[in-house]
Design a protein around this motif. Structure first.
Motif, PDB file in Angstrom:
ATOM      1  N   ASN A  24      33.364 -57.794  77.003  1.00 33.53           N
ATOM      2  CA  ASN A  24      33.559 -56.253  76.943  1.00 33.53           C
ATOM      3  C   ASN A  24      34.916 -56.089  76.035  1.00 33.53           C
ATOM      4  O   ASN A  24      35.643 -57.075  75.992  1.00 33.53           O
ATOM      5  N   THR A  26      37.591 -52.520  74.087  1.00 37.12           N
ATOM      6  CA  THR A  26      37.984 -51.459  73.470  1.00 37.12           C
ATOM      7  C   THR A  26      38.410 -51.811  72.074  1.00 37.12           C
ATOM      8  O   THR A  26      39.446 -52.084  72.121  1.00 37.12           O
ATOM      9  N   ALA A  44      28.910 -50.948  64.445  1.00 35.84           N
ATOM     10  CA  ALA A  44      27.636 -51.418  65.239  1.00 35.84           C
ATOM     11  C   ALA A  44      27.808 -52.792  65.577  1.00 35.84           C
ATOM     12  O   ALA A  44      27.192 -53.217  66.477  1.00 35.84           O
ATOM     13  N   HIS A  47      29.433 -52.686  68.620  1.00 36.53           N
ATOM     14  CA  HIS A  47      28.777 -52.395  69.754  1.00 36.53           C
ATOM     15  C   HIS A  47      27.806 -53.141  70.379  1.00 36.53           C
ATOM     16  O   HIS A  47      27.397 -53.529  71.440  1.00 36.53           O
ATOM     17  N   LYS A  48      27.158 -54.184  69.325  1.00 39.82           N
ATOM     18  CA  LYS A  48      26.237 -55.114  69.626  1.00 39.82           C
ATOM     19  C   LYS A  48      26.856 -56.051  70.635  1.00 39.82           C
ATOM     20  O   LYS A  48      26.059 -56.883  71.593  1.00 39.82           O
ATOM     21  N   ASN A  50      28.909 -55.482  72.999  1.00 40.69           N
ATOM     22  CA  ASN A  50      29.285 -54.642  74.230  1.00 40.69           C
ATOM     23  C   ASN A  50      30.815 -54.280  73.845  1.00 40.69           C
ATOM     24  O   ASN A  50      31.441 -54.031  74.922  1.00 40.69           O
ATOM     25  N   LYS A  52      33.269 -51.154  72.853  1.00 44.55           N
ATOM     26  CA  LYS A  52      33.419 -49.554  72.673  1.00 44.55           C
ATOM     27  C   LYS A  52      34.450 -49.507  71.570  1.00 44.55           C
ATOM     28  O   LYS A  52      35.235 -50.159  71.465  1.00 44.55           O
ATOM     29  N   LYS A 103      29.669 -43.744  66.052  1.00 46.12           N
ATOM     30  CA  LYS A 103      29.103 -43.809  67.747  1.00 46.12           C
ATOM     31  C   LYS A 103      30.595 -44.291  68.431  1.00 46.12           C
ATOM     32  O   LYS A 103      30.564 -44.815  69.446  1.00 46.12           O
ATOM     33  N   ASP A 105      33.344 -43.806  71.126  1.00 43.11           N
ATOM     34  CA  ASP A 105      33.232 -43.552  72.708  1.00 43.11           C
ATOM     35  C   ASP A 105      33.769 -42.234  73.051  1.00 43.11           C
ATOM     36  O   ASP A 105      33.172 -41.519  73.739  1.00 43.11           O
TER      37      ASP A 105
END
Length: 398
Positions: A24, A26, A44, A47-48, A50, A52, A103, A105
């Motif tokens: 994960n 950011t 994108a 995001h795939k 995981n 942010k 998209k 966060d």
């Protein structure tokens, strides 16, 4: 405290690998380094994994010409004077679309670097926030606070920022600070102490705080219960530089040295100094501790001469950000006192190792932390005098 990845030139592979490594993370996207047509696809991909996403509008110096930023439709094309008076409606409206497309966060609001904090500055920030509330009423806002080095060194102006922020209707703030005298590692305790006070004062308002364009010297922000610092590969992502946001000439970069970050010394070393350390049987002193060992730098400690291992810029950057994220993750402890004691113990350990290495001529040159240890100690002492009691009482709730 977390580490966010501050994106810059050619960092897409690094960001994706970093997300794979930790599962994960950011990522703060830099429009300067991504074409408008590619940014949604780029987000994108993150995001795939995981990841942010936040988008830094990078509107710090709107009067400077930045070729790539000007390709975005949110970048002001008209009267900059109106922008400097707080007329951000069109800019914010276009940023709303960009944030939706990627998209993001949270909505990272733009702001201009300030040289004087006063009521007019506060009014301008509130106008930007109001524009966001009209254009994206359901978003969570992180407002940018971009400070010149003169402001950061002025305790009274820092106090004004804290007082003004208390009235802002935002989820949190994104702080970027110019370095004084053009140094990577800052040798002015007041500069560090004032950023800590700024972070601590805003955290006490129950707001999220991110410090951008940071390096390992700002690990001490854990003591102010900072939520995250953001850093990247090249120095212009670890150090907020005005010239980074201006296009003058397209020059080919000169050949750069490769630096290895030794987390236990908070210092970076050129590879030839690692060769000397190997010859003197001291290389193990700058090998990362177990929790920070990684595949990027393991090659340096497997018996061969470090300069013959193929450790290059790619590995150096990934190693640095891997170690820094681990350091961030363990920096905040259960109490204020435990956090302070752990950081001061880290400084003492670094001091002891650096002293031994320095006696043998193994130094990090302008990235050596030896002279910075006392700088950070003094900053912590000043911060502790003002914030020790309230933060100790409120630590669990921040």
């Amino acid at each position: 405290m977390e580490l966010y990845i501050q994106m810059g030139h050619n960092m897409r592979p690094l960001a994706l690998e970093h997300l794979d490594e930790f599962g994960n993370g950011t990522i703060i996207l830099s429009p300067m380094n991504i074409l408008p047509k590619n940014i949604a696809k780029y987000a994108a991909e993150l995001h795939k994994k995981n990841g942010k996403v936040l988008i830094d509008p990078q509107l710090y110096y709107p009067r400077k010409y930045q070729k790539k930023l000007s390709e975005y439709d949110y970048w002001p094309q008209d009267d900059i004077t109106l922008l400097e008076e707080g007329q951000f409606d069109q800019v914010v409206d276009k940023l709303v679309s960009l944030n939706k497309k990627t998209k993001a966060d949270m909505f990272l609001l733009p702001s201009i670097t300030v040289k004087k904090v006063d009521k007019l500055w506060d009014k301008m920030q509130k106008m930007i926030i109001q524009s966001a509330k009209q254009s994206a009423p359901n978003d969570e806002y992180i407002h940018t606070i971009a400070l010149s080095s003169e402001v950061v060194n002025d305790e009274s102006q820092i106090e004004k920022v804290i007082n003004f922020v208390e009235e802002w209707e935002v989820k949190g703030v994104y702080i970027v600070c110019e370095h004084p005298e053009n140094y990577y590692l800052v040798d002015q305790p007041l500069w560090i102490a004032n950023i800590m006070s700024l972070v601590g004062g805003i955290k006490r308002q129950q707001k999220k705080v991110i410090v951008g364009y940071a390096n390992h010297q700002l690990l001490c922000m854990a003591l102010a219960k900072c939520d995250a610092i953001a850093s990247g590969q090249f120095l212009n992502l670890r150090w907020f530089q005005p010239e980074h946001f201006e296009t003058i000439d397209e020059k080919h970069p000169s050949r750069r040295a490769v630096w290895y970050y030794a987390p236990q010394t908070l210092s970076e070393y050129k590879i030839p100094f690692l060769d000397i350390a190997k010859r003197m049987e001291l290389l193990d002193r700058i090998q990362p501790p177990e929790i920070m060992r990684n595949s990027y730098s393991d090659m340096l400690f497997q018996g061969s001469l470090p300069s013959s291992t193929g450790f290059g810029e790619k590995e150096a950057f990934r190693h640095y950000l891997y170690c820094l994220r681990r350091q961030c993750q363990i920096s905040v402890r259960n109490t204020y006192k435990e956090t302070k004691d752990a950081y001061l113990a880290m400084l003492s350990t670094a001091e002891q190792i650096l002293s031994g290495l320095g006696e043998k001529g193994i130094k990090g040159q302008d990235r050596d932390f030896t002279e910075i240890i006392d700088v950070n100690r003094a900053a912590i002492a000043a911060f502790d005098m003002a914030y020790q009691f309230p933060l100790s009482q409120e630590w669990k709730s921040l």
